[in-house]
Design an enzyme around this catalytic site. Sequence first.
Site, PDB file in Angstrom:
ATOM      1  N   GLU A 498      59.801 -90.226 -50.212  1.00 14.10           N
ATOM      2  CA  GLU A 498      59.132 -89.551 -48.887  1.00 14.10           C
ATOM      3  C   GLU A 498      59.835 -88.368 -49.075  1.00 14.10           C
ATOM      4  O   GLU A 498      59.970 -87.225 -48.206  1.00 14.10           O
ATOM      5  CB  GLU A 498      59.239 -90.132 -47.776  1.00 14.10           C
ATOM      6  CG  GLU A 498      57.659 -90.982 -47.906  1.00 14.10           C
ATOM      7  CD  GLU A 498      57.865 -91.876 -46.500  1.00 14.10           C
ATOM      8  OE1 GLU A 498      59.344 -92.456 -45.687  1.00 14.10           O
ATOM      9  OE2 GLU A 498      56.607 -92.693 -45.906  1.00 14.10           O
ATOM     10  N   GLN A 613      62.856 -93.991 -53.077  1.00 18.62           N
ATOM     11  CA  GLN A 613      62.725 -95.413 -52.716  1.00 18.62           C
ATOM     12  C   GLN A 613      61.797 -95.755 -53.726  1.00 18.62           C
ATOM     13  O   GLN A 613      61.416 -94.835 -54.741  1.00 18.62           O
ATOM     14  CB  GLN A 613      62.112 -96.275 -51.727  1.00 18.62           C
ATOM     15  CG  GLN A 613      60.903 -95.375 -51.515  1.00 18.62           C
ATOM     16  CD  GLN A 613      60.057 -95.751 -50.372  1.00 18.62           C
ATOM     17  OE1 GLN A 613      60.122 -94.993 -49.557  1.00 18.62           O
ATOM     18  NE2 GLN A 613      59.544 -96.811 -49.788  1.00 18.62           N
TER      19      GLN A 613
HETATM   20  O1  IFM Z   1      56.613 -97.844 -44.972  1.00 18.82           O
HETATM   21  C1  IFM Z   1      58.053 -96.804 -45.035  1.00 18.82           C
HETATM   22  C2  IFM Z   1      57.566 -96.166 -46.162  1.00 18.82           C
HETATM   23  O2  IFM Z   1      57.807 -96.690 -47.111  1.00 18.82           O
HETATM   24  C3  IFM Z   1      59.138 -95.630 -45.957  1.00 18.82           C
HETATM   25  N1  IFM Z   1      60.003 -95.021 -44.648  1.00 18.82           N
HETATM   26  C4  IFM Z   1      59.239 -96.605 -44.085  1.00 18.82           C
HETATM   27  C5  IFM Z   1      58.761 -97.033 -43.657  1.00 18.82           C
HETATM   28  C6  IFM Z   1      57.900 -97.795 -42.592  1.00 18.82           C
HETATM   29  O3  IFM Z   1      59.105 -99.005 -43.232  1.00 18.82           O
END
Ligand code: IFM
Length: 780
Positions: A498, A613
């Site tokens: 993200e 991530q």
């Molecule tokens: O779904 C996740 C996302 O991949 C990363 N931010 C937090 C979200 C909820 O855990």
Amino acid sequence: MMNYTMGKGNFTNWIVSEVEFSPDTLGKCESIMYLGNGYLGLRSATEEAYLKETRDLFVSGTFNKFDENEVTELPNLADVTRLDIRIDGERFSLEFGETEDYVRQLNLKTAELTRTFTWTSPKGKTVRFHFRRFVSLENLHLIGMKMDVESVTHPVTISFDSGINAQMSNTGAQHFHEGERRIFDKRFVQLVQTTTQSKIDMVLNTAHKVMVNGVEVSEPVMNMDRRKVWLNFQANLEPGDKLEMEKVTTVYTSRDKEFDTPDYDLGQLRETSLEDLRTSFEKGYQFLLEEHQDAWNRKVWNAYNLEVNSKDSFDVLALRFAMYHLTIMTPAHDERMGIGAKALSGEGYKGHSFWDTEIFILPFFMYSNPEVAKSLLKYRYLGLVGARKKAAENGYEGAMYPWEAAWPTDGEVTPVWGAVDIVTGEQTKIWSGFIEQHITADIANAVHQYYTITGDQEFMDEYGYEMIFDTATFWASRLEWNEDKQEYQINQVVGPDEYKEHVDNNAFTNYMAHHNMQLAIRYADALKQENPERYKALNNDLNLDAAYKNWQSKSDKLYLPQPREEDLVIPQDDTYLQLKEIDLTKYKNQEKVGSLFNEYNLEQVNQMQITKQADVVILQLLLEQSFSKEVKKANFNYYEPRTLHDSSLSLSTHAILANDLGEEDLAYSLFKRATEIDLGPAKFSSDHGVHAASIGGIWMSAVLGFAGVRVLDGKLRINPKLPKHWDDMKFTIYWKGQPVTLTITQSSLTVKAENYEIFAFETFGNTYECKDQLEIKINS
Ligand code: IFM
């Protein structure tokens, strides 16, 4: 301060303890020690109140929208845990006086929370406290509490207020109308409230029994105030005297399946909930606790018999911690409800469900409790309504699942505005609800996984095919034709990483969309052959014949980013590999996630090779057959150093991949870091709630990672490679409905078909058939 080794005897490696109280770090234990049963989630705030506490009680699925400008969220119900205690007129608080022998413990085996300490008031009067609490797994509506107080040094008068306090909010948002309060027979306290927008009635009933040296104390003083109803109890204690208070509460709502019917009647809800309280109250704390503990043994510990012998006992505790939380976060009782990203432990992410469920939590249930996995997938089936709505609103066809989901028919509920932009001071826009679209394929893939593991044809006929077909139709309508390149592309998305917004051809998204369409083609082919009637019915509803042509022609021409010739690296998206690089050392060693944003805003991070991530790396786990070992290695080695693991979903994925790639020490250290996300010593990381997906990831790292259990090409594959620290592990998985017990040591794998039904599996390239028990030697 946490302690992980206080469990002794039968409770060795079952106890999570806090051995020092700090009013500044309350969120940690409130979250990680929260109690629940999938219906209720009760944050473990202390009985006495503190400034920085967050006192939450949630009921799954009871979403409410505070106002037009906010998204729907799980409302924080009235509180029953707070006790305002006075000793000889002095308010009891651990911020005053002196505290000795402080221990708060969550016993994972019995799912009971306890807290004991000796407190000497500022006036020098010493009392000993012992608090206990559980949320029943036997009766999902029930909360039990107990307080024992003993005067140690002086005669004292103890007084306390206890009842139902609806002066609560979700960080300020008040989700309930004032409601109605009532005390029956000077004992049974009832509060009825209705949510402001979703109009869900909630009924809480509570009753107390207060005794001194076994004799019940005289009637309490009854009180009511705005949004609050409570009783005041008072008693005199000589040194050595013991006061015992039992408090039993029931919680019911009009969203409960048995009440959410056309002939719903609030009177009936009140009556049933009160009746339940009267009956439960009669049984008493100890009896109710034993019923609850039996339920934990029966439904959880005997069912999920995962055993690990590790040189580091923390590993064993962490796996139990994961199974405890996976149980209490899951609304197994109702397929209309999903799992929140913060479980039922805090207000973070508003109780919404993300891809976290399908990718990180469902594997546990698919292998260990397929009925629950089915319920969670049915939640997504019911969500087709919202998904179709979202597709139509965005000008697409088929079903486009919301990035964040609440009640199944709600559609997209992701908030639009988030944290501060440190450059502009404005709120950062959250793009995920608009353009983080891979969730649609993640859900289709989960359906496919579920079917492969369970062979549940009925589920596919009734729900699964429709989900896979209509999600494929979404993708076919979503693809964009690039005339120059003569290929379809998926542009302007957010992938799992993200930190990269509005990118073109995110590899994860493209591959998963392609996979989704390919699954639809395969399943449509099979269905036509095997169940033409069902195909015909679905064809009528979903126009499958035309859709099929689209899936085929478009998926064939969808661009799938390929490994670069020079280094086998798959571009995460069209621009990532051209972005500038900065030294990430200090962020990789950060104490608190997201430290990067103290120096850069998202727009700047978007321009750098920094990954939040696992992105390409998780693709290589989900579609592992699509990539060679060399490609996996090259991408792991390229992306891991650029990944900050700023999402809790990242470490477990990397642990599994590292193990696959033969990097066993790295795998184990990544696993350790994953286990510490909530359970470890960090003081603030769980403030808004536990990390549900990362908890699923702990189990995945052990079973998919170290035990090497996977589904490849529809077959079960078991390639175990235990960490050096582990002597052995044993657990049961369900394969096509049959329990199969695996015992793994450093040098052997033993497979036992519990129902003596023959089945095939692969281990390190060899195929075996097992109909009883088979021991295979493996190289350590
Ligand atoms: O779904 C996740 C996302 O991949 C990363 N931010 C937090 C979200 C909820 O855990």
